[in-house]
Design a protein around this motif. Structure first.
Motif, PDB file in Angstrom:
ATOM      1  N   ARG A   1       0.925  -0.987  -0.152  1.00 20.56           N
ATOM      2  CA  ARG A   1      -0.501  -0.107   0.129  1.00 20.56           C
ATOM      3  C   ARG A   1       0.657   1.001   0.615  1.00 20.56           C
ATOM      4  O   ARG A   1       2.348   1.540   0.461  1.00 20.56           O
ATOM      5  CB  ARG A   1      -0.936   0.050   1.606  1.00 20.56           C
ATOM      6  N   CYS A   2       0.161   2.009  -0.740  1.00 21.02           N
ATOM      7  CA  CYS A   2       0.903   3.578  -0.641  1.00 21.02           C
ATOM      8  C   CYS A   2       0.222   4.533   0.426  1.00 21.02           C
ATOM      9  O   CYS A   2      -0.547   4.903   0.648  1.00 21.02           O
ATOM     10  CB  CYS A   2       1.041   4.859  -2.013  1.00 21.02           C
ATOM     11  N   PRO A   3       1.753   4.899   1.553  1.00 20.71           N
ATOM     12  CA  PRO A   3       1.101   5.235   2.746  1.00 20.71           C
ATOM     13  C   PRO A   3       0.923   7.028   2.207  1.00 20.71           C
ATOM     14  O   PRO A   3       0.144   7.845   2.758  1.00 20.71           O
ATOM     15  CB  PRO A   3       2.182   5.096   3.673  1.00 20.71           C
TER      16      PRO A   3
ATOM     17  N   CYS B   1      -0.453   8.144  -0.751  1.00 17.82           N
ATOM     18  CA  CYS B   1      -2.369   8.271  -1.767  1.00 17.82           C
ATOM     19  C   CYS B   1      -3.001   7.087  -1.519  1.00 17.82           C
ATOM     20  O   CYS B   1      -4.064   7.250  -2.009  1.00 17.82           O
ATOM     21  CB  CYS B   1      -1.860   8.462  -3.022  1.00 17.82           C
ATOM     22  N   GLY B   2      -2.565   6.322  -0.414  1.00 18.16           N
ATOM     23  CA  GLY B   2      -3.731   4.508  -0.093  1.00 18.16           C
ATOM     24  C   GLY B   2      -3.931   4.061  -1.538  1.00 18.16           C
ATOM     25  O   GLY B   2      -5.202   2.909  -1.585  1.00 18.16           O
ATOM     26  N   ASN B   3      -3.545   3.934  -2.796  1.00 17.55           N
ATOM     27  CA  ASN B   3      -3.012   3.513  -4.042  1.00 17.55           C
ATOM     28  C   ASN B   3      -2.355   1.813  -3.134  1.00 17.55           C
ATOM     29  O   ASN B   3      -1.204   1.638  -3.203  1.00 17.55           O
ATOM     30  CB  ASN B   3      -1.835   3.360  -4.980  1.00 17.55           C
ATOM     31  N   VAL B   4      -3.078   0.539  -4.059  1.00 14.19           N
ATOM     32  CA  VAL B   4      -3.067  -0.659  -3.531  1.00 14.19           C
ATOM     33  C   VAL B   4      -2.964  -2.124  -4.602  1.00 14.19           C
ATOM     34  O   VAL B   4      -3.088  -1.190  -5.800  1.00 14.19           O
ATOM     35  CB  VAL B   4      -4.090  -1.534  -2.508  1.00 14.19           C
ATOM     36  N   GLU B   5      -1.407  -1.293  -4.507  1.00 13.32           N
ATOM     37  CA  GLU B   5      -0.309  -2.422  -6.289  1.00 13.32           C
ATOM     38  C   GLU B   5      -0.552  -4.102  -6.339  1.00 13.32           C
ATOM     39  O   GLU B   5      -1.544  -4.497  -5.258  1.00 13.32           O
ATOM     40  CB  GLU B   5       0.802  -2.391  -5.749  1.00 13.32           C
ATOM     41  N   GLU B   6      -0.265  -4.451  -7.039  1.00 10.08           N
ATOM     42  CA  GLU B   6      -1.034  -6.168  -6.965  1.00 10.08           C
ATOM     43  C   GLU B   6       0.338  -6.270  -6.211  1.00 10.08           C
ATOM     44  O   GLU B   6       1.583  -6.304  -6.304  1.00 10.08           O
ATOM     45  CB  GLU B   6      -1.269  -6.062  -8.567  1.00 10.08           C
ATOM     46  N   ALA B   7       0.250  -7.851  -5.626  1.00 14.83           N
ATOM     47  CA  ALA B   7       1.143  -8.597  -5.255  1.00 14.83           C
ATOM     48  C   ALA B   7       2.337  -9.004  -6.697  1.00 14.83           C
ATOM     49  O   ALA B   7       1.362  -8.974  -7.602  1.00 14.83           O
ATOM     50  CB  ALA B   7       0.226  -9.666  -4.784  1.00 14.83           C
ATOM     51  N   ARG B   8       3.432  -8.654  -5.812  1.00 14.67           N
ATOM     52  CA  ARG B   8       4.793  -9.014  -7.070  1.00 14.67           C
ATOM     53  C   ARG B   8       4.895 -10.241  -7.109  1.00 14.67           C
ATOM     54  O   ARG B   8       5.025 -11.141  -6.276  1.00 14.67           O
ATOM     55  CB  ARG B   8       5.326  -8.231  -6.072  1.00 14.67           C
ATOM     56  N   LYS B   9       5.956 -10.402  -7.980  1.00 15.99           N
ATOM     57  CA  LYS B   9       6.200 -11.775  -8.233  1.00 15.99           C
ATOM     58  C   LYS B   9       7.267 -12.416  -7.482  1.00 15.99           C
ATOM     59  O   LYS B   9       7.476 -13.048  -6.658  1.00 15.99           O
ATOM     60  CB  LYS B   9       6.788 -12.027  -9.871  1.00 15.99           C
ATOM     61  N   GLU B  10       8.361 -11.389  -7.552  1.00 12.92           N
ATOM     62  CA  GLU B  10       9.278 -11.570  -5.791  1.00 12.92           C
ATOM     63  C   GLU B  10       9.260 -10.844  -5.518  1.00 12.92           C
ATOM     64  O   GLU B  10       8.599 -10.784  -4.202  1.00 12.92           O
ATOM     65  CB  GLU B  10      10.893 -10.845  -6.734  1.00 12.92           C
ATOM     66  N   THR B  11       9.716 -12.330  -4.300  1.00 14.02           N
ATOM     67  CA  THR B  11       9.998 -11.468  -3.319  1.00 14.02           C
ATOM     68  C   THR B  11      10.812 -10.762  -2.705  1.00 14.02           C
ATOM     69  O   THR B  11      12.032 -10.343  -3.034  1.00 14.02           O
ATOM     70  CB  THR B  11      10.404 -13.197  -2.008  1.00 14.02           C
ATOM     71  N   ALA B  12      10.493 -10.294  -1.411  1.00  9.55           N
ATOM     72  CA  ALA B  12      11.418  -8.632  -0.280  1.00  9.55           C
ATOM     73  C   ALA B  12      11.722  -9.595   1.298  1.00  9.55           C
ATOM     74  O   ALA B  12       9.972  -9.992   1.025  1.00  9.55           O
ATOM     75  CB  ALA B  12      10.766  -8.145  -0.778  1.00  9.55           C
ATOM     76  N   PRO B  13      12.754  -9.409   1.443  1.00  7.98           N
ATOM     77  CA  PRO B  13      11.757  -9.613   3.152  1.00  7.98           C
ATOM     78  C   PRO B  13      11.753  -8.382   3.946  1.00  7.98           C
ATOM     79  O   PRO B  13      11.462  -7.330   2.896  1.00  7.98           O
ATOM     80  CB  PRO B  13      13.931  -8.945   3.334  1.00  7.98           C
ATOM     81  N   ALA B  14      10.838  -8.883   5.136  1.00  8.74           N
ATOM     82  CA  ALA B  14      10.168  -7.472   5.613  1.00  8.74           C
ATOM     83  C   ALA B  14      10.465  -6.215   5.983  1.00  8.74           C
ATOM     84  O   ALA B  14      11.998  -6.341   5.919  1.00  8.74           O
ATOM     85  CB  ALA B  14       9.869  -8.286   7.030  1.00  8.74           C
TER      86      ALA B  14
END
Ligand SMILES: [Zn+2]
Length: 165
Positions: A128-130, A132-145
């Motif tokens: 989520r974008c802090p 404008c509140g835009n929510v992106e599609e789930a990504r294909k690549e993984t990333a550490p928290a």
């Protein structure tokens, strides 16, 4: 152990060698142990663990599931392999990672906490974008928290991984 018990790295680090006996683990965890707790590697090698590399098909299945639940961002490659192995063997996963627990619940797999009490409900995550509140599609690549997951397409602010509201 009568059934397939899949052990995440926190189990490898905190359980006795006897308790680890016969457990299923993925190859990627060896490197993780070497990095986090090299003094532990000899005990782990002494336990008769089943070191498995999950098939590409089960990795694909795990990735698709994690995209659906929104857990893929923030999930390590090792955790993704652990999920793939559990799917492949219909195993019970021992993990304290909430994302992994959530994914097991979503897949209908059993899981147990290693140290902490587990989650009581299924969580969903989103990027989520802090700004404008835009929510992106789930990504294909993984990333550490907590790692930077990119910028918002609308306003350019840094995106955050958060629990779905
Ligand atoms: Zn934005």
């Amino acid at each position: 152990m009568s059934r397939v018990e899949v052990l995440d790295t926190s189990a490898l680090l905190s359980w006795s060698v006897d308790a680890l006996e016969g457990g299923f683990v993925v190859e990627g965890q060896r490197a993780e142990i070497n990095r986090i707790a090299p003094e532990r590697i000899l005990s782990i090698e002494a336990a008769r663990l089943n070191w498995i590399s999950p098939s590409n098909n089960s990795l694909k299945e795990a990735t698709e599931l994690a995209m659906v639940t929104g857990d893929l961002v923030g999930l390590s490659k090792t955790d993704l392999s652990i999920l793939a192995l559990a799917l492949e063997k219909n195993g019970r996963v021992h993990t304290d990672d909430y994302r992994l627990q959530n994914l097991c619940s979503a897949a209908g797999l059993e899981w147990s906490s290693v140290e902490t009490t587990g989650i009581s409900q299924i969580w969903s995550w989103e990027v989520r974008c802090p700004g404008c509140g835009n929510v992106e599609e789930a990504r294909k690549e993984t990333a550490p928290a907590g790692e930077n997951v990119g910028n918002c397409k609308n306003c350019g602010a840094g995106l955050r991984v958060s629990r779905k509201r």
